[in-house]
Design a protein around this motif. Structure first.
Motif, PDB file in Angstrom:
ATOM      1  N   THR A  53       0.876  -1.176   0.000  1.00  0.00           N
ATOM      2  CA  THR A  53       0.000   0.000   0.000  1.00  0.00           C
ATOM      3  C   THR A  53       0.912   1.225   0.000  1.00  0.00           C
ATOM      4  O   THR A  53       1.247   1.758   1.068  1.00  0.00           O
ATOM      5  CB  THR A  53      -0.924   0.010   1.230  1.00  0.00           C
ATOM      6  OG1 THR A  53      -0.121  -0.137   2.417  1.00  0.00           O
ATOM      7  CG2 THR A  53      -1.909  -1.141   1.178  1.00  0.00           C
ATOM      8  N   PRO A  54       1.343   1.680  -1.162  1.00  0.00           N
ATOM      9  CA  PRO A  54       2.411   2.683  -1.264  1.00  0.00           C
ATOM     10  C   PRO A  54       2.199   3.968  -0.467  1.00  0.00           C
ATOM     11  O   PRO A  54       3.155   4.544   0.029  1.00  0.00           O
ATOM     12  CB  PRO A  54       2.457   2.977  -2.769  1.00  0.00           C
ATOM     13  CG  PRO A  54       1.925   1.747  -3.409  1.00  0.00           C
ATOM     14  CD  PRO A  54       0.871   1.229  -2.480  1.00  0.00           C
ATOM     15  N   HIS A  55       0.945   4.421  -0.311  1.00  0.00           N
ATOM     16  CA  HIS A  55       0.711   5.710   0.328  1.00  0.00           C
ATOM     17  C   HIS A  55       0.134   5.575   1.738  1.00  0.00           C
ATOM     18  O   HIS A  55      -0.273   6.572   2.333  1.00  0.00           O
ATOM     19  CB  HIS A  55      -0.217   6.560  -0.536  1.00  0.00           C
ATOM     20  CG  HIS A  55       0.310   6.784  -1.924  1.00  0.00           C
ATOM     21  ND1 HIS A  55       1.461   7.512  -2.160  1.00  0.00           N
ATOM     22  CD2 HIS A  55      -0.125   6.342  -3.132  1.00  0.00           C
ATOM     23  CE1 HIS A  55       1.699   7.529  -3.470  1.00  0.00           C
ATOM     24  NE2 HIS A  55       0.757   6.824  -4.078  1.00  0.00           N
ATOM     25  N   ASN A  56       0.104   4.359   2.262  1.00  0.00           N
ATOM     26  CA  ASN A  56      -0.434   4.134   3.605  1.00  0.00           C
ATOM     27  C   ASN A  56       0.491   3.205   4.385  1.00  0.00           C
ATOM     28  O   ASN A  56       1.180   2.371   3.797  1.00  0.00           O
ATOM     29  CB  ASN A  56      -1.831   3.524   3.542  1.00  0.00           C
ATOM     30  CG  ASN A  56      -2.844   4.432   2.879  1.00  0.00           C
ATOM     31  OD1 ASN A  56      -3.183   4.248   1.716  1.00  0.00           O
ATOM     32  ND2 ASN A  56      -3.311   5.431   3.599  1.00  0.00           N
ATOM     33  N   PHE A  57       0.474   3.346   5.687  1.00  0.00           N
ATOM     34  CA  PHE A  57       1.269   2.462   6.535  1.00  0.00           C
ATOM     35  C   PHE A  57       0.778   1.034   6.378  1.00  0.00           C
ATOM     36  O   PHE A  57      -0.422   0.767   6.362  1.00  0.00           O
ATOM     37  CB  PHE A  57       1.170   2.895   7.997  1.00  0.00           C
ATOM     38  CG  PHE A  57       1.916   1.987   8.933  1.00  0.00           C
ATOM     39  CD1 PHE A  57       3.297   2.094   9.059  1.00  0.00           C
ATOM     40  CD2 PHE A  57       1.245   1.021   9.674  1.00  0.00           C
ATOM     41  CE1 PHE A  57       3.996   1.248   9.908  1.00  0.00           C
ATOM     42  CE2 PHE A  57       1.935   0.179  10.521  1.00  0.00           C
ATOM     43  CZ  PHE A  57       3.313   0.293  10.643  1.00  0.00           C
ATOM     44  N   LEU A  61      -3.118   8.003   7.216  1.00  0.00           N
ATOM     45  CA  LEU A  61      -1.982   7.165   6.819  1.00  0.00           C
ATOM     46  C   LEU A  61      -2.116   5.750   7.373  1.00  0.00           C
ATOM     47  O   LEU A  61      -1.622   4.791   6.776  1.00  0.00           O
ATOM     48  CB  LEU A  61      -0.676   7.794   7.304  1.00  0.00           C
ATOM     49  CG  LEU A  61      -0.249   9.093   6.626  1.00  0.00           C
ATOM     50  CD1 LEU A  61       0.946   9.688   7.356  1.00  0.00           C
ATOM     51  CD2 LEU A  61       0.086   8.864   5.160  1.00  0.00           C
ATOM     52  N   LEU A  62      -2.789   5.634   8.528  1.00  0.00           N
ATOM     53  CA  LEU A  62      -2.966   4.335   9.159  1.00  0.00           C
ATOM     54  C   LEU A  62      -4.204   3.615   8.656  1.00  0.00           C
ATOM     55  O   LEU A  62      -4.207   2.391   8.538  1.00  0.00           O
ATOM     56  CB  LEU A  62      -3.048   4.507  10.684  1.00  0.00           C
ATOM     57  CG  LEU A  62      -1.814   5.088  11.366  1.00  0.00           C
ATOM     58  CD1 LEU A  62      -2.108   5.386  12.827  1.00  0.00           C
ATOM     59  CD2 LEU A  62      -0.640   4.139  11.248  1.00  0.00           C
ATOM     60  N   THR A  63      -5.267   4.353   8.394  1.00  0.00           N
ATOM     61  CA  THR A  63      -6.500   3.757   7.912  1.00  0.00           C
ATOM     62  C   THR A  63      -7.160   4.663   6.885  1.00  0.00           C
ATOM     63  O   THR A  63      -7.720   5.704   7.242  1.00  0.00           O
ATOM     64  CB  THR A  63      -7.475   3.451   9.080  1.00  0.00           C
ATOM     65  OG1 THR A  63      -8.746   3.087   8.546  1.00  0.00           O
ATOM     66  CG2 THR A  63      -7.617   4.632  10.018  1.00  0.00           C
ATOM     67  N   PRO A  64      -7.124   4.296   5.608  1.00  0.00           N
ATOM     68  CA  PRO A  64      -7.711   5.128   4.552  1.00  0.00           C
ATOM     69  C   PRO A  64      -9.201   5.379   4.726  1.00  0.00           C
ATOM     70  O   PRO A  64      -9.751   6.311   4.142  1.00  0.00           O
ATOM     71  CB  PRO A  64      -7.440   4.310   3.282  1.00  0.00           C
ATOM     72  CG  PRO A  64      -6.305   3.401   3.635  1.00  0.00           C
ATOM     73  CD  PRO A  64      -6.472   3.098   5.082  1.00  0.00           C
ATOM     74  N   ARG A  65      -9.887   4.558   5.529  1.00  0.00           N
ATOM     75  CA  ARG A  65     -11.325   4.736   5.737  1.00  0.00           C
ATOM     76  C   ARG A  65     -11.658   6.084   6.371  1.00  0.00           C
ATOM     77  O   ARG A  65     -12.786   6.553   6.277  1.00  0.00           O
ATOM     78  CB  ARG A  65     -11.864   3.603   6.616  1.00  0.00           C
ATOM     79  CG  ARG A  65     -11.802   2.223   5.965  1.00  0.00           C
ATOM     80  CD  ARG A  65     -12.335   1.157   6.889  1.00  0.00           C
ATOM     81  NE  ARG A  65     -12.264  -0.172   6.282  1.00  0.00           N
ATOM     82  CZ  ARG A  65     -12.667  -1.281   6.886  1.00  0.00           C
ATOM     83  NH1 ARG A  65     -13.165  -1.226   8.111  1.00  0.00           N
ATOM     84  NH2 ARG A  65     -12.575  -2.438   6.262  1.00  0.00           N
TER      85      ARG A  65
END
Length: 302
Positions: free
Chosen positions: A153-157, A256-260
């Protein structure tokens, strides 16, 4: 004899031979490339290694460290203590991975090399060896952790793909026995490739049997600051308790941790008192303020 030994081990040529001898004994056991650029022994209580390199069995770098400096107390061995007065790991890279969740890590070959062929059941020991780290410093480290089969997931942790840079830490651990743990993280900072920047983490953790406890936890990630107190977690029963408080949580950091939660665009604050037994939690207090006009006040069970 001790003076003669000290003088002998202070000679650079002897130290080089000692390093070569150690490598010649270890390398056939691990069956991979390893090297030590320099070794410096001082006063029989300090070892400084330069340009340490260890490959894994796929010829990838497992560890490289420009400098490893260890100071220990020989006299503590008389009291059945392995006491490290200081450990410094500087300008280092660690690369840990496994192919999928069911396979071993790329450092397993080292554990296997030093494992006994005929392990005997451990007998009770009324006076076990105590290992103590008075001070551990990590400076300018890089650490990679990957489970290669898992999606990225390139843009999220992503806990399966972690790339850490500028890793610095100041830690003391008078006891690493999990039943009598005494760990003080004075400062830990790093930058993760997703954009998370851990500006500072500070905490002190102790244990009594399976019960972990911390009176304080300070976390500063990007522009978000969170404080925890009265933290308890039981490794066996999974019972826990925690107080959490934050006057400023940046929604961009949470995204960054949860896209939701990426749709959130206003800072919020949290005041929470939680306890229970995982996966359930009793909510004594949960107050969330979002922006200037939204406030949530909850109690109950989750």
């Amino acid at each position: 004899i001790n003076i003669a030994l000290f003088i002998t081990l202070s000679i650079p040529a002897v130290q080089k031979k000692a390093a070569e001898f150690a490598i010649s004994k270890i390398q056939p056991m691990v069956n991979t490339e390893l090297s030590i650029g320099s070794i410096n022994l001082q006063l029989l209580n300090r070892v400084e290694l330069g340009k340490v390199y260890i490959e894994d069995q796929e010829q990838d770098t497992l560890l490289y460290a420009r400098k490893i400096d260890v100071r220990f107390s020989p006299l503590a061995l008389l009291k059945n203590r392995l006491q490290f007065n200081s450990v410094l790991l500087e300008d280092f890279t660690v690369n840990v991975y496994r192919v999928n969740p069911d396979t071993t890590f790329n450092f397993q070959f080292i554990i296997d090399a030093f494992a006994s062929d005929n392990p005997k059941p451990k007998e009770p020991n009324d006076n076990p060896m105590v290992i103590r780290f008075n001070n551990v410093k990590l400076k300018n480290g890089i650490a990679h952790y990957h489970i290669k089969s898992e999606p990225t997931t390139p843009h999220n942790f992503n806990a399966n793909h972690i790339d850490v840079y500028s890793l610095n830490a100041d830690i003391s651990a008078p006891s690493i026995d999990m039943e009598k743990l005494d760990l003080n993280i004075k400062k830990l900072s790093l930058v993760e490739h997703s954009g998370l920047s851990l500006e500072a983490l500070k905490t002190k953790v102790t244990s009594n049997g399976s019960r972990l406890m911390s009176d304080r936890l300070d976390i500063h990630i990007n522009t978000t600051e969170i404080k925890g107190s009265d933290i308890v977690y039981d490794l066996e029963t999974q019972e826990f308790a925690i107080n959490l408080q934050s006057d400023l949580i940046d929604p961009a950091d949470i995204a960054l941790l949860t896209p939701r939660l990426s749709h959130l665009n206003k800072p919020f604050s949290v005041d929470a008192n939680l306890s229970g037994k995982l996966p359930q939690a009793d909510v004594t207090v949960l107050i969330v303020k979002y922006g200037e006009s939204t406030k949530i006040n909850l109690t109950g069970k989750i």
